[in-house]
Enzyme design. Structure first.
Site, short mmCIF file in Angstrom:
data_model
loop_
_atom_site.label_atom_id
_atom_site.label_comp_id
_atom_site.label_asym_id
_atom_site.label_seq_id
_atom_site.Cartn_x
_atom_site.Cartn_y
_atom_site.Cartn_z
N TYR A 47 3.23 7.11 6.20
CA TYR A 47 3.38 6.20 7.37
C TYR A 47 4.07 7.07 8.63
CZ TYR A 47 2.98 2.56 3.88
OH TYR A 47 2.61 1.78 2.90
N HIS A 105 1.75 7.23 -4.46
CA HIS A 105 1.41 6.22 -3.31
C HIS A 105 -0.25 5.60 -3.89
CE1 HIS A 105 1.35 5.36 1.29
NE2 HIS A 105 0.55 4.41 0.31
N1 LIG Z 1 0.91 1.00 -1.08
C1 LIG Z 1 -0.01 1.01 -0.45
O1 LIG Z 1 -0.98 1.67 -0.78
C2 LIG Z 1 0.14 0.13 0.66
C3 LIG Z 1 -0.97 -0.34 1.56
C4 LIG Z 1 -0.82 -1.32 2.67
C5 LIG Z 1 0.30 -1.59 2.83
N2 LIG Z 1 1.59 -1.16 2.29
C6 LIG Z 1 2.96 -1.64 2.61
O2 LIG Z 1 2.83 -3.04 2.68
C7 LIG Z 1 3.42 -3.35 3.90
C8 LIG Z 1 2.70 -4.82 4.37
O3 LIG Z 1 1.17 -4.77 4.37
P1 LIG Z 1 0.20 -4.63 5.70
O4 LIG Z 1 1.20 -3.85 6.77
O5 LIG Z 1 -1.04 -4.09 5.13
O6 LIG Z 1 -0.04 -6.15 5.91
P2 LIG Z 1 0.64 -7.66 6.22
O7 LIG Z 1 2.41 -7.52 5.99
O8 LIG Z 1 0.12 -8.46 5.20
O9 LIG Z 1 0.35 -8.09 7.52
C9 LIG Z 1 0.72 -7.58 8.50
C10 LIG Z 1 0.07 -8.23 9.76
O10 LIG Z 1 0.20 -9.58 9.60
C11 LIG Z 1 0.73 -10.06 10.77
N3 LIG Z 1 1.96 -11.04 10.28
C12 LIG Z 1 3.06 -10.79 9.93
N4 LIG Z 1 3.88 -11.75 9.70
C13 LIG Z 1 3.27 -12.78 10.11
C14 LIG Z 1 3.41 -14.14 10.24
N5 LIG Z 1 4.49 -14.76 9.87
N6 LIG Z 1 2.44 -15.07 10.86
C15 LIG Z 1 1.29 -14.35 11.34
N7 LIG Z 1 0.83 -13.17 11.28
C16 LIG Z 1 1.89 -12.35 10.51
C17 LIG Z 1 1.43 -8.77 11.61
O11 LIG Z 1 1.35 -9.07 12.91
P3 LIG Z 1 2.62 -8.81 13.83
O12 LIG Z 1 2.91 -7.37 13.80
O13 LIG Z 1 1.95 -9.27 15.43
O14 LIG Z 1 3.49 -9.84 13.42
C18 LIG Z 1 0.42 -7.82 11.10
O15 LIG Z 1 -0.79 -7.55 11.80
C19 LIG Z 1 2.93 -2.41 4.65
O16 LIG Z 1 3.66 -2.33 6.14
C20 LIG Z 1 3.32 -1.20 3.92
O17 LIG Z 1 4.66 -0.95 4.01
C21 LIG Z 1 1.43 -0.11 1.10
#
Ligand SMILES: NC(=O)c1ccc[n+]([C@@H]2O[C@H](COP(=O)([O-])OP(=O)(O)OC[C@H]3O[C@@H](n4cnc5c(N)ncnc54)[C@H](OP(=O)(O)O)[C@@H]3O)[C@@H](O)[C@H]2O)c1
Length: 272
Positions: A47, A105
């Site tokens: 990241y 990861h």
């Molecule tokens: N281990 C892995 O391979 C892996 C892969 C992917 C992700 N991750 C981790 O998991 C975390 C979360 O996953 P992600 O970032 O893919 O997706 P997520 O948390 O499901 O979604 C993030 C998106 O949802 C929106 N959002 C957040 N809260 C909201 C709410 N209450 N209402 C409406 N929309 C909302 C955000 O927009 P806004 O910013 O506009 O609020 C952003 O665009 C990552 O940041 C990372 O730390 C790990």
């Protein structure tokens, strides 16, 4: 805050995801999240924000020991000596003597899993991490990893939200005393307009995202939603004052569909 217990670790049920949060925005969101009550932050080498995560934590005034910090080793550092070196590099960026959880990861078939896990367990032994785990591991890989790893693995971090059935991975984690940590827990924002989550939310005076996160936490899953908006930080953690009924849980389970996965599983994004 509730905790998910897993092989000796206590993982706060809600954490802050930081993928795509960069620079000052990242530090500010981490700082605000901690001030609002978050005690679990998820970052990764890939990241490119470990420095800012550390800055945000220090700016918050919250004691380091009160926060559960996870980082992840990228797949090009899975050779044993390299793993130790790159874990130390992460700690230098975070400006912390250890992380709470150090993850692989993605699986990397180029390096024998037992060697990488041996190095990961050594990193724990050396005090670089309190706990170790994996991410994006299938059921078969979880079983192989738990057999091969000289130290307990505390979690598999995988994509999980209402549109994706993860029953098999959840069961494999439970069998091995591991937690499932749900990434993309609000399906990258796709839950926002979901009619079922909206209807259930109306009855509880909660948003679709809150219903979705509550559904995860009621399965003893830890979820790490990401947001770049301060007001959504509070929304995403305000899920501990209500309960979904069995029938509501079942309605949400029925949203899973074969095309629900958002990550191209088995394909690790290019980064070096
Ligand atoms: N281990 C892995 O391979 C892996 C892969 C992917 C992700 N991750 C981790 O998991 C975390 C979360 O996953 P992600 O970032 O893919 O997706 P997520 O948390 O499901 O979604 C993030 C998106 O949802 C929106 N959002 C957040 N809260 C909201 C709410 N209450 N209402 C409406 N929309 C909302 C955000 O927009 P806004 O910013 O506009 O609020 C952003 O665009 C990552 O940041 C990372 O730390 C790990």
């Amino acid at each position: 805050m509730q905790f998910v217990e897993a092989n000796g670790a206590q993982i706060p049920a809600i954490g802050l995801g930081t993928w795509e949060l960069r620079g000052r925005t990242c530090a500010r969101i981490v700082e605000q999240a901690l001030r609002l009550g978050y005690r679990h932050i998820d970052t990764a080498q890939a990241y490119e924000n470990e420095r800012e995560v550390g800055d945000g934590l220090r700016a918050s005034g919250i004691r380091r020991d009160d926060v559960f910090v996870t980082t992840k080793i990228w797949t090009n550092h899975f050779a044993p000596n390299d793993l130790e070196r790159s874990a130390k590099e992460s700690l230098v960026k975070l400006r912390m003597p250890e992380v709470d959880l150090l993850l692989l990861h993605w699986p990397n078939p180029q390096v024998p899993l037992a060697e990488t896990l041996g190095a990961l367990a050594r990193a724990r032994q050396m005090g670089l991490a309190r706990h170790i785990g994996v991410s994006n591991f299938t059921v078969a890989l979880i079983e192989e990893a738990t057999r091969a790893c000289p130290a307990p693995l505390v979690c598999d971090q995988v994509e999980y939200h209402p549109y994706l059935d993860q029953e098999k991975v959840r069961d494999a984690c439970a069998r091995n005393g591991m937690a499932l940590v749900a990434y993309s827990p609000v399906a990258k924002g796709k839950i926002r307009t979901d009619p079922v989550l909206t209807r259930i939310g109306r009855d509880h005076r909660k948003s679709p995202a809150q219903i979705c996160l509550r559904w995860l936490v009621q399965q003893n899953v830890s979820a790490i939603p990401r947001t770049s908006k301060i007001e959504r930080l509070s929304e995403n953690i305000d899920i501990f004052d209500f309960e979904l009924s069995q029938d509501e849980m079942a309605q949400i389970f029925r949203l899973a569909n074969p095309k629900g996965r958002l990550t191209d599983f088995g394909f690790a994004p290019k980064w070096d």
